[in-house]
Design an enzyme around this catalytic site. Structure first.
Site, short mmCIF file in Angstrom:
data_model
loop_
_atom_site.label_atom_id
_atom_site.label_comp_id
_atom_site.label_asym_id
_atom_site.label_seq_id
_atom_site.Cartn_x
_atom_site.Cartn_y
_atom_site.Cartn_z
N LYS A 1 55.76 44.89 37.48
CA LYS A 1 55.17 44.00 38.22
C LYS A 1 56.30 42.86 38.34
O LYS A 1 56.42 42.47 39.65
CB LYS A 1 53.93 43.18 37.46
N ASP B 1 48.81 40.14 26.84
CA ASP B 1 49.41 41.06 27.92
C ASP B 1 49.87 40.37 29.06
O ASP B 1 49.17 39.71 29.69
CB ASP B 1 48.22 42.06 28.03
N TRP C 1 42.46 45.66 32.66
CA TRP C 1 43.38 45.89 31.49
C TRP C 1 42.86 45.43 30.29
O TRP C 1 43.02 46.04 29.16
CB TRP C 1 44.69 45.28 31.96
C1 LIG Z 1 49.82 47.31 35.30
C2 LIG Z 1 49.23 46.37 34.10
C3 LIG Z 1 48.91 47.33 32.96
C4 LIG Z 1 49.24 48.77 32.89
O1 LIG Z 1 50.51 48.67 32.62
P1 LIG Z 1 51.25 50.33 32.40
O2 LIG Z 1 52.64 49.99 32.51
O3 LIG Z 1 50.86 51.26 33.72
O4 LIG Z 1 50.98 51.00 31.18
C5 LIG Z 1 48.26 46.55 31.89
N1 LIG Z 1 48.21 45.16 31.60
C6 LIG Z 1 48.35 44.38 33.03
C7 LIG Z 1 48.05 43.04 33.23
C8 LIG Z 1 48.88 45.16 34.09
O5 LIG Z 1 49.15 44.29 35.25
#
Ligand SMILES: *Cc1c(COP(=O)(O)O)cnc(C)c1O
Length: 360
Positions: free
Chosen positions: A195, A171, A101
């Site tokens: 998540k 993030d 990511w």
């Molecule tokens: C799942 C995830 C993403 C991507 O998320 P989307 O909603 O599919 O764009 C980005 N960063 C992390 C840390 C993730 O776990």
């Protein structure tokens, strides 16, 4: 038989939240209409958004100099929205590369300005968090991924930004709401909901007010945070149903005692599972002890000769689903977000013990 879903995302949600979602799909708060049929301009939906924002502000103790936004496009859209909005023209930002990511976030920043990768654990398959990274004084911000969903590492200490005018961007898609955080340490936090907060389709952005409206470049309307601030996340049709499910999840966390209580439960669950991985002769964790995630726990067979798919089907027979490791790592990964009950972790531990006996 009880089933437990160890998926990394979209991930399991509390039973109570799913039941409320079922109700709202039929009828929302005595309106006689399904929530999915209701205008985002209607009073009940406007109230729902206000309520959800208030709730998350309370749970995360978000200071009053921050905006809370409910956007679409996932965390992946934030990889570009962040530099588009807060990186000056010709500017640069520091990024720490802790996984797939982060790598994607870096690639998007490089389309807009320059990402200085000041630390990376790529050469070691991202099994640890790089520390003591030297920051650039000219960088506008430092970007981190607080929890690395695929590799199973997590920041235990949040790095400080050295640049006086700089700020931290995180993030937090896979560990938001898993423990208390100090929002004032960050300029901007973003997290996809699927998540640890709700279903896919809504993305939380928490942004310090002074970072909105810098106008470094002409932006498409939807890519500009100012658009969404001005319209309280309702510039266009928002994902109302997803926000409803987030609100129900927030209520559930409040009833458990808030984020302090949540953190205690999460630590307890992760500790048990790591202890079993250490104890069990069949398994090991490839991750540096100090950096192990409380949310995503990858593990592998400690010796060759055993087949991953055999243990996976053994688990499935006992209702333990989606334990396959990410395709880039192999092995197994147990995602034990907030909504995974301790009984699910206990059931997995029992399965690991029985499998060990069976192999002996
Ligand atoms: C799942 C995830 C993403 C991507 O998320 P989307 O909603 O599919 O764009 C980005 N960063 C992390 C840390 C993730 O776990």
């Amino acid at each position: 038989m009880e089933t437990y879903n160890f998926s990394a995302g979209p991930a399991c949600l509390p039973e109570r939240v799913l039941a409320a979602a079922g109700e709202a799909a039929k009828q929302f708060r005595d309106t006689g209409m399904s929530l999915m049929e209701m205008s985002h301009r209607s009073k009940p939906v406007v109230s729902l958004f206000e309520e959800t924002t208030e709730r998350i502000t309370g749970l995360l103790a978000i200071p009053s100099n921050y905006h809370v936004l409910w956007l679409q496009g996932g965390a992946s859209t934030q990889f570009s929205m962040v530099p588009l909005n807060v990186l000056p023209d010709g500017g640069c930002a520091d990024y720490i590369n802790t996984g797939a990511w982060s790598t994607k976030a870096i690639a998007e920043c490089n389309k807009i300005g320059k990402a200085n990768v000041i630390g990376s654990s790529r050469e070691n398959t991202y099994t640890y968090i790089p520390k003591e990274c030297v920051q650039n004084t000219e960088s506008s911000y430092l970007h981190i991924t607080s929890n690395n969903t695929i590799y199973g590492t997590q920041y235990k200490v949040i790095p400080e930004v050295v640049n006086r005018d700089g700020f931290l961007v995180a993030d937090m898609s896979s560990d938001i709401l898993s423990k208390p955080i100090d929002v004032s340490q960050f300029g901007l936090i973003y997290a996809g909901a699927q998540k640890n907060m709700g279903p896919a389709g809504v993305t939380l952005v928490i942004i310090r007010k002074d970072l909105v409206g810098a106008n470094y470049r002409t932006l498409p309307t939807m890519m500009d945070y100012e658009t969404h601030v001005a319209k309280d996340s309702m510039f266009n049709t928002p994902p109302v149903f997803a926000v409803f499910v987030v609100n129900e999840t927030l209520k559930w966390i409040e009833d458990l005692g808030g984020l302090e209580a949540m953190a205690v439960i999460n630590e307890q669950k992760a500790k048990k599972l790591y202890l079993e991985i250490e104890r069990n002769s069949l398994f090991k964790s490839p991750i540096a002890v100090d950096d192990r995630s409380l949310m995503n726990i990858p593990f592998v067979f400690s010796e060759s000769g055993l087949e991953d798919h055999d243990f996976l089907s053994f688990c499935e027979e006992q209702g333990l689903m989606t334990l396959k490791g990410h395709r880039s790592v192999g092995g197994f990964r147990a995602s034990i977000y907030n909504a995974m009950p301790e009984e699910g972790v206990d059931a997995l531990i029992r399965a690991m013990q029985e499998y060990e006996k069976e192999q002996a």
